[in-house]
Write a protein that holds these residues in place. Structure first.
Motif, PDB file in Angstrom:
ATOM      1  N   ALA A   6       0.827  -1.168  -0.068  1.00  0.00           N
ATOM      2  CA  ALA A   6      -0.091   0.086  -0.104  1.00  0.00           C
ATOM      3  C   ALA A   6       0.701   1.338  -0.075  1.00  0.00           C
ATOM      4  CB  ALA A   6      -0.827   0.103   1.200  1.00  0.00           C
ATOM      5  N   ALA A   7       2.098   1.152   0.508  1.00  0.00           N
ATOM      6  CA  ALA A   7       2.917   2.508   0.526  1.00  0.00           C
ATOM      7  C   ALA A   7       3.219   2.612  -0.892  1.00  0.00           C
ATOM      8  CB  ALA A   7       4.208   2.034   1.290  1.00  0.00           C
ATOM      9  N   VAL A   8       3.185   4.119  -1.355  1.00  0.00           N
ATOM     10  CA  VAL A   8       3.499   4.480  -2.523  1.00  0.00           C
ATOM     11  C   VAL A   8       4.481   5.647  -2.424  1.00  0.00           C
ATOM     12  CG1 VAL A   8       2.861   5.347  -4.765  1.00  0.00           C
ATOM     13  CG2 VAL A   8       1.354   3.632  -3.707  1.00  0.00           C
ATOM     14  N   GLN A   9       5.246   5.636  -3.144  1.00  0.00           N
ATOM     15  CA  GLN A   9       6.420   6.953  -3.084  1.00  0.00           C
ATOM     16  C   GLN A   9       5.861   7.972  -3.897  1.00  0.00           C
ATOM     17  OE1 GLN A   9       9.167   6.773  -1.410  1.00  0.00           O
ATOM     18  NE2 GLN A   9       8.658   4.734  -0.477  1.00  0.00           N
ATOM     19  N   ALA A  10       6.260   9.197  -3.589  1.00  0.00           N
ATOM     20  CA  ALA A  10       5.741  10.325  -4.338  1.00  0.00           C
ATOM     21  C   ALA A  10       6.477  10.323  -5.806  1.00  0.00           C
ATOM     22  CB  ALA A  10       6.341  11.523  -3.715  1.00  0.00           C
ATOM     23  N   ASP A  11       7.545   9.880  -5.947  1.00  0.00           N
ATOM     24  CA  ASP A  11       7.839   9.765  -7.600  1.00  0.00           C
ATOM     25  C   ASP A  11       7.334   8.856  -8.511  1.00  0.00           C
ATOM     26  OD1 ASP A  11       9.195   7.717  -6.412  1.00  0.00           O
ATOM     27  OD2 ASP A  11      11.091   7.997  -7.000  1.00  0.00           O
ATOM     28  N   GLU A  12       6.459   7.880  -7.695  1.00  0.00           N
ATOM     29  CA  GLU A  12       5.564   7.142  -8.367  1.00  0.00           C
ATOM     30  C   GLU A  12       4.239   7.636  -8.644  1.00  0.00           C
ATOM     31  OE1 GLU A  12       5.032   3.287  -6.201  1.00  0.00           O
ATOM     32  OE2 GLU A  12       7.306   3.263  -6.073  1.00  0.00           O
ATOM     33  N   LEU A  13       3.848   8.512  -8.050  1.00  0.00           N
ATOM     34  CA  LEU A  13       2.505   9.441  -8.382  1.00  0.00           C
ATOM     35  C   LEU A  13       2.731  10.575  -9.276  1.00  0.00           C
ATOM     36  CD1 LEU A  13       1.294   9.479  -4.700  1.00  0.00           C
ATOM     37  CD2 LEU A  13       0.438   8.173  -6.459  1.00  0.00           C
ATOM     38  N   LEU A  14       3.803  11.348  -9.311  1.00  0.00           N
ATOM     39  CA  LEU A  14       4.032  12.286 -10.111  1.00  0.00           C
ATOM     40  C   LEU A  14       5.429  12.302 -10.728  1.00  0.00           C
ATOM     41  CD1 LEU A  14       2.813  15.221 -10.923  1.00  0.00           C
ATOM     42  CD2 LEU A  14       4.560  16.075  -9.034  1.00  0.00           C
ATOM     43  N   HIS A  15       5.289  12.540 -12.056  1.00  0.00           N
ATOM     44  CA  HIS A  15       6.570  12.609 -12.680  1.00  0.00           C
ATOM     45  C   HIS A  15       6.787  14.118 -13.438  1.00  0.00           C
ATOM     46  CE1 HIS A  15       6.999   8.185 -12.445  1.00  0.00           C
ATOM     47  NE2 HIS A  15       5.769   8.131 -12.891  1.00  0.00           N
ATOM     48  N   ALA A  16       7.890  14.574 -13.254  1.00  0.00           N
ATOM     49  CA  ALA A  16       8.325  15.753 -13.952  1.00  0.00           C
ATOM     50  C   ALA A  16       9.261  15.775 -14.726  1.00  0.00           C
ATOM     51  CB  ALA A  16       8.702  16.630 -12.951  1.00  0.00           C
ATOM     52  N   HIS A  17       8.957  16.185 -16.005  1.00  0.00           N
ATOM     53  CA  HIS A  17       9.849  16.034 -17.143  1.00  0.00           C
ATOM     54  C   HIS A  17      10.373  17.377 -17.738  1.00  0.00           C
ATOM     55  CE1 HIS A  17       8.398  11.766 -17.340  1.00  0.00           C
ATOM     56  NE2 HIS A  17       7.152  12.170 -17.229  1.00  0.00           N
ATOM     57  N   GLU A  23      16.883  28.800 -24.532  1.00  0.00           N
ATOM     58  CA  GLU A  23      16.719  29.737 -23.244  1.00  0.00           C
ATOM     59  C   GLU A  23      15.183  29.262 -22.776  1.00  0.00           C
ATOM     60  OE1 GLU A  23      19.043  31.302 -21.638  1.00  0.00           O
ATOM     61  OE2 GLU A  23      20.313  30.492 -23.042  1.00  0.00           O
ATOM     62  N   ALA A  24      14.423  28.319 -23.431  1.00  0.00           N
ATOM     63  CA  ALA A  24      13.305  27.919 -23.084  1.00  0.00           C
ATOM     64  C   ALA A  24      13.210  26.747 -22.579  1.00  0.00           C
ATOM     65  CB  ALA A  24      12.143  28.223 -24.024  1.00  0.00           C
ATOM     66  N   ALA A  25      12.424  26.455 -21.286  1.00  0.00           N
ATOM     67  CA  ALA A  25      12.019  25.184 -20.831  1.00  0.00           C
ATOM     68  C   ALA A  25      10.807  24.980 -20.917  1.00  0.00           C
ATOM     69  CB  ALA A  25      12.717  25.046 -19.406  1.00  0.00           C
ATOM     70  N   LEU A  26      10.577  23.616 -21.025  1.00  0.00           N
ATOM     71  CA  LEU A  26       9.036  22.878 -20.986  1.00  0.00           C
ATOM     72  C   LEU A  26       9.181  22.227 -19.661  1.00  0.00           C
ATOM     73  CD1 LEU A  26       6.240  22.119 -22.096  1.00  0.00           C
ATOM     74  CD2 LEU A  26       7.253  20.397 -23.313  1.00  0.00           C
ATOM     75  N   LEU A  27       8.649  22.278 -18.651  1.00  0.00           N
ATOM     76  CA  LEU A  27       8.250  21.542 -17.531  1.00  0.00           C
ATOM     77  C   LEU A  27       6.989  20.718 -17.876  1.00  0.00           C
ATOM     78  CD1 LEU A  27       9.142  20.337 -15.041  1.00  0.00           C
ATOM     79  CD2 LEU A  27       8.513  22.425 -13.721  1.00  0.00           C
ATOM     80  N   ARG A  28       7.046  19.436 -17.641  1.00  0.00           N
ATOM     81  CA  ARG A  28       5.537  18.652 -17.897  1.00  0.00           C
ATOM     82  C   ARG A  28       5.431  17.940 -16.762  1.00  0.00           C
ATOM     83  NH1 ARG A  28       1.616  16.452 -21.336  1.00  0.00           N
ATOM     84  NH2 ARG A  28       1.181  14.526 -20.966  1.00  0.00           N
ATOM     85  N   LEU A  29       4.243  17.996 -15.996  1.00  0.00           N
ATOM     86  CA  LEU A  29       3.741  17.280 -14.947  1.00  0.00           C
ATOM     87  C   LEU A  29       2.826  16.312 -15.253  1.00  0.00           C
ATOM     88  CD1 LEU A  29       3.544  20.204 -12.249  1.00  0.00           C
ATOM     89  CD2 LEU A  29       5.708  18.767 -12.931  1.00  0.00           C
ATOM     90  N   ASP A  30       3.067  14.864 -14.934  1.00  0.00           N
ATOM     91  CA  ASP A  30       2.080  13.876 -15.150  1.00  0.00           C
ATOM     92  C   ASP A  30       1.941  13.314 -13.972  1.00  0.00           C
ATOM     93  OD1 ASP A  30       2.246  14.017 -17.987  1.00  0.00           O
ATOM     94  OD2 ASP A  30       4.061  13.297 -17.983  1.00  0.00           O
ATOM     95  N   GLY A  31       0.751  13.058 -13.472  1.00  0.00           N
ATOM     96  CA  GLY A  31       0.251  12.182 -12.511  1.00  0.00           C
ATOM     97  C   GLY A  31      -0.578  13.014 -11.431  1.00  0.00           C
ATOM     98  N   GLU A  32      -0.244  12.815 -10.040  1.00  0.00           N
ATOM     99  CA  GLU A  32      -1.029  13.417  -8.993  1.00  0.00           C
ATOM    100  C   GLU A  32      -0.354  14.782  -8.396  1.00  0.00           C
ATOM    101  OE1 GLU A  32      -2.348  10.560  -6.261  1.00  0.00           O
ATOM    102  OE2 GLU A  32      -3.110   9.262  -7.995  1.00  0.00           O
TER     103      GLU A  32
END
Length: 117
Positions: A6-17, A23-32
């Motif tokens: 039942a224990a889930v790590q934060a990095d399993e719930l949200l991925h940041a790419h 000079e431009a960055a795209l930060l994509r958030l996937d998950g919760e």
């Protein structure tokens, strides 16, 4: 020692790419985005801002959940990006999250006028 199923790590719930174009960055958030994963957003933003981009495009199309802690994390992100004199653009905003932000009167600091209805 093995962790419980039942224990889930934060990095399993949200991925940041992060992707870079000059000079431009795209930060994509996937998950919760919630109390468990908000620190991951703070870390991802710090890593991006360390490279001093001119533009940060935040893509939230992959977010499937965002609670009040997540909304606070987005506010911190906005404040940090603006303090770094980086232009912030929000894309992929789910209609429910757009509605929530609008109801909280928080939409305008995060989205360019073209995304506001």
């Amino acid at each position: 020692m093995q962790r419980p199923e039942a224990a889930v790590q934060a990095d399993e719930l949200l991925h940041a790419h992060t992707l870079w174009w000059g000079e431009a960055a795209l930060l994509r958030l996937d998950g919760e985005l919630d109390i468990a994963t908000a620190p991951l957003v703070d870390q991802a933003v710090a890593a991006v801002l360390a490279r001093q981009p001119e533009i940060l495009c935040l893509d939230l199309a992959g977010l499937v959940f965002c609670d009040m802690t997540g909304l606070h994390a987005l506010r911190r992100l906005s404040d940090r990006v603006h303090a770094a004199h980086t232009s912030l653009h929000l894309v992929g905003l789910h209609p429910r999250l757009r509605y929530t932000l609008a109801r909280l009167r928080s939409l305008s600091p995060w989205t360019p006028p073209v995304l506001q209805n």
